[in-house]
Write a protein that holds these residues in place. Structure first.
Motif, short mmCIF file in Angstrom:
data_model
loop_
_atom_site.label_atom_id
_atom_site.label_comp_id
_atom_site.label_asym_id
_atom_site.label_seq_id
_atom_site.Cartn_x
_atom_site.Cartn_y
_atom_site.Cartn_z
N GLU A 79 0.83 -1.21 0.00
CA GLU A 79 0.00 0.00 0.00
C GLU A 79 0.87 1.26 0.00
O GLU A 79 0.60 2.21 -0.72
N ASP A 80 1.90 1.25 0.82
CA ASP A 80 2.81 2.39 0.90
C ASP A 80 3.57 2.56 -0.42
O ASP A 80 3.80 3.68 -0.88
N LYS A 83 1.31 4.20 -2.94
CA LYS A 83 1.11 5.61 -2.60
C LYS A 83 2.31 6.44 -3.04
O LYS A 83 2.15 7.55 -3.56
N ALA A 86 2.27 6.79 -6.81
CA ALA A 86 1.19 7.70 -7.21
C ALA A 86 1.58 9.16 -7.02
O ALA A 86 1.04 10.05 -7.67
N ASN A 87 2.54 9.40 -6.11
CA ASN A 87 3.02 10.76 -5.84
C ASN A 87 4.38 11.02 -6.47
O ASN A 87 5.09 11.95 -6.06
N GLY A 134 1.09 3.33 -10.13
CA GLY A 134 0.94 3.68 -8.72
C GLY A 134 -0.45 4.19 -8.41
O GLY A 134 -1.06 3.80 -7.40
N LYS A 135 -0.99 5.05 -9.27
CA LYS A 135 -2.34 5.58 -9.05
C LYS A 135 -3.38 4.47 -9.10
O LYS A 135 -4.31 4.44 -8.29
N VAL A 138 -3.20 2.41 -5.87
CA VAL A 138 -3.89 3.07 -4.75
C VAL A 138 -5.40 2.91 -4.89
O VAL A 138 -6.10 2.58 -3.93
N LYS A 139 -5.88 3.09 -6.08
CA LYS A 139 -7.33 3.02 -6.34
C LYS A 139 -7.88 1.61 -6.11
O LYS A 139 -8.98 1.45 -5.58
#
Length: 145
Positions: A79-80, A83, A86-87, A134-135, A138-139
Motif C-alpha cells: 500500500e505504501d 502511494k 502515485a506521488n 501507482g495511481k 492506490v485506487k
C-alpha cells in the motif's frame, strides 16, 4: 528517513564502483535501448564514480520528469509502495551490500533500487507508466478481485 552520505565508507564506495562497472558492462550485451539511453541520461547523478546522493538525484529528476527518491528502511507494505508511486516518489533503501555479498542478496539494497529501477524513471514513457501504475494501485488496493 534520510540518506546520510557521511556514513558511507571507502569499502562501500568500492562495492558501489564494482557493482556499477560490472553491471554496466553486462547491460551492453543484454539491456534494451530505452534502459541504456536512460542510464546515459542520468549519468551526471548516477554513475560508478560514487554512491549517489539522493538529494542530488531527486533534484535532477524533479527537473526532468518530476520524480523524487523517498528513503525507506527496506521492504515496505505494498500500500505504501503504491502511494509513493502515485506521488512520483520512488523508494530506495540506503544500505549497500557487503563485498562478501556482491552477487546475491535476499532483500533489495540501494544498488538494486537505484541502478535497477531508477534510470527508467528518466524516460517519459516509463515514467508516465509507473506513475499511472501507482495511481491504479492506490485506487484498487482494497479490491480483492
Amino acid at each position: 528517513m534520510e540518506q546520510e552520505m557521511n556514513k558511507y565508507t571507502s569499502t562501500d564506495q568500492k562495492v558501489w564502483n564494482t557493482l556499477f562497472t560490472r553491471q554496466a558492462e553486462n547491460l551492453k550485451l543484454y539491456a534494451g535501448k530505452p534502459y541504456l539511453e536512460s542510464l546515459s541520461r542520468i549519468e551526471p547523478v548516477l554513475n560508478g564514480n560514487s554512491i549517489p546522493d539522493f538529494k542530488e538525484v531527486s533534484k535532477w529528476f524533479i527537473n526532468q520528469t518530476g520524480w523524487e527518491i523517498e528513503v525507506v528502511p527496506g521492504l515496505i507494505p505494498v500500500e505504501d509502495f503504491f502511494k509513493l508511486l502515485a506521488n512520483k516518489k520512488f523508494c530506495s533503501s540506503t544500505w549497500l551490500r557487503s563485498p562478501e555479498n556482491l552477487d546475491y542478496l535476499e532483500e533489495p539494497d540501494m544498488f538494486h533500487d537505484t541502478f535497477g529501477h531508477i534510470p527508467l524513471l528518466s524516460h517519459p514513457v516509463f515514467s508516465n507508466y509507473i506513475h499511472e501504475f501507482g495511481k491504479l494501485g492506490v485506487k484498487l488496493i482494497a479490491d480483492h478481485e
